[in-house]
Design an enzyme around this catalytic site. Structure first.
Site, PDB file in Angstrom:
ATOM      1  N   GLU A 132       0.841  -1.086   0.129  1.00 56.09           N
ATOM      2  CA  GLU A 132      -0.088  -0.059   0.127  1.00 56.09           C
ATOM      3  C   GLU A 132       0.743   1.270   0.126  1.00 56.09           C
ATOM      4  OE1 GLU A 132      -4.013   0.210   0.376  1.00 56.09           O
ATOM      5  OE2 GLU A 132      -2.573  -1.121  -1.104  1.00 56.09           O
ATOM      6  N   THR A 185      -5.690   8.489  -5.182  1.00 51.95           N
ATOM      7  CA  THR A 185      -5.709   8.307  -3.612  1.00 51.95           C
ATOM      8  C   THR A 185      -4.852   9.434  -3.217  1.00 51.95           C
ATOM      9  OG1 THR A 185      -6.350   6.161  -3.792  1.00 51.95           O
ATOM     10  CG2 THR A 185      -5.211   6.943  -1.609  1.00 51.95           C
TER      11      THR A 185
END
Length: 315
Positions: A132, A185
């Site tokens: 991530e 994001t």
């Protein structure tokens, strides 16, 4: 011990409105698949990626799947192992549904299985968080933890890492609509305020506590009235076409609660049953179409299983 394995890992809804970076749950669909094969040549290689329209790197050091698997092998002292990876993207990239998390988790579960399961799913979590960090710059766990563990997950603490699986009403369904707009994001995180008013923090704490209590008590009314976010959603809502109208329509169609999935642009609603969830997605898609915005929709219960092995074999 197997020589080849195919693993599916599910999409996830992170934040769950008021639980920024600390709450998330898995759904049955969509998700990603990884086919991994042991080879005689040491090292981790991405041999093929489908479904990404050429957007993802084949370089093993820069792809979240292979990079996290490399870290796993290094941790286990098994850099002598050779692994070839095929990644089959079956969910949209940049959707707010944990696309990178699903891919990374599928790869780690596959590698762990091919190595004879040396680590538990919880022990794999830090390696998934590394993926991530590579994907979006922050190693948060609210996507990878539910993708890896299944169900509804609370990240109580990051330092030290403390993850708790939460109960949830078995009848709870999730309606998801992904508008055809792009919300990276990294960009979405830049909109978040770095300081907040104490009164807003108190409101947020009450909603998080109420949501978790509602999950334990099987109280969907409490879950619904706790799904309010005064800190993050107001900033991110501007990135989603007609967000507040979408919420009105979802609630009118029978939603328990409504919010942004992850950093968006996907939105989600809880419903008491599959029929209501389908009615919600249909109404939201109709409205987006009226705005000349395409969309994809998914309806699913909360996925308690997490990743699943689709095939394993000796080759």
């Amino acid at each position: 011990m197997f020589d080849s394995i195919r693993v599916f890992a599910p999409a996830t809804v992170a934040n769950v409105v008021c639980g920024f970076d600390i709450l998330g749950f898995a759904v049955d669909a969509p998700g990603d698949e990884v086919l991994m094969t042991r080879t005689d040549t040491p090292g981790v290689r991405i041999r093929r990626i489908t479904g990404d329209n050429g957007r993802l790197p084949l370089d093993a050091a820069h792809n979240t799947v292979s990079a996290s698997v490399q870290q796993l092998l290094r941790h286990l002292g098994r850099e002598d192992v050779g692994l070839d990876i095929e990644l089959h993207k079956q969910m949209p990239i940049g959707s707010g549904l944990g696309s990178s998390a699903a891919s990374t988790v599928a790869g780690l579960v596959a590698a762990n299985a091919l190595l004879g399961q040396p680590l538990t799913p919880l022990q794999l979590l830090p390696f998934a968080m590394l993926g991530e960090e590579l994907a979006c710059g922050t190693g948060h766990a609210d996507n990878v933890a539910p993708a890896l563990l299944g169900g509804f997950v609370l990240i109580r603490s990051y330092e030290p890492l403390d993850v708790v699986r939460l109960p949830f009403p078995p009848e709870l369904y999730c309606a998801i609509v992904f508008p055809d707009v792009e919300v990276p994001t990294r960009d979405a995180r830049q909109l978040i305020r770095r300081t907040v008013l104490l009164k807003d923090a108190v409101t947020q704490w009450g909603n998080v506590a109420g949501l978790v209590s509602g999950l334990f008590l099987n109280d969907t009314a409490l879950i619904g009235r706790s799904m309010q976010d005064v800190l993050v959603e107001p900033a991110r809502a501007i990135l989603i076409p007609d967000f507040y109208r979408l919420r009105e329509l979802a609630m009118a169609a029978g939603a328990i609660g409504f919010g942004i999935s992850g950093s968006g642009p996907s939105v989600f609603a809880f419903a008491h049953d599959a029929a209501t969830a389908h009615a919600i997605t249909e109404r939201l898609q109709q409205h987006l179409t009226s705005l000349q915005v395409g969309s994809q929709a998914y309806v699913s219960p909360i996925n308690a299983q997490g990743p699943k092995v689709l095939r394993h074999e000796l080759v």
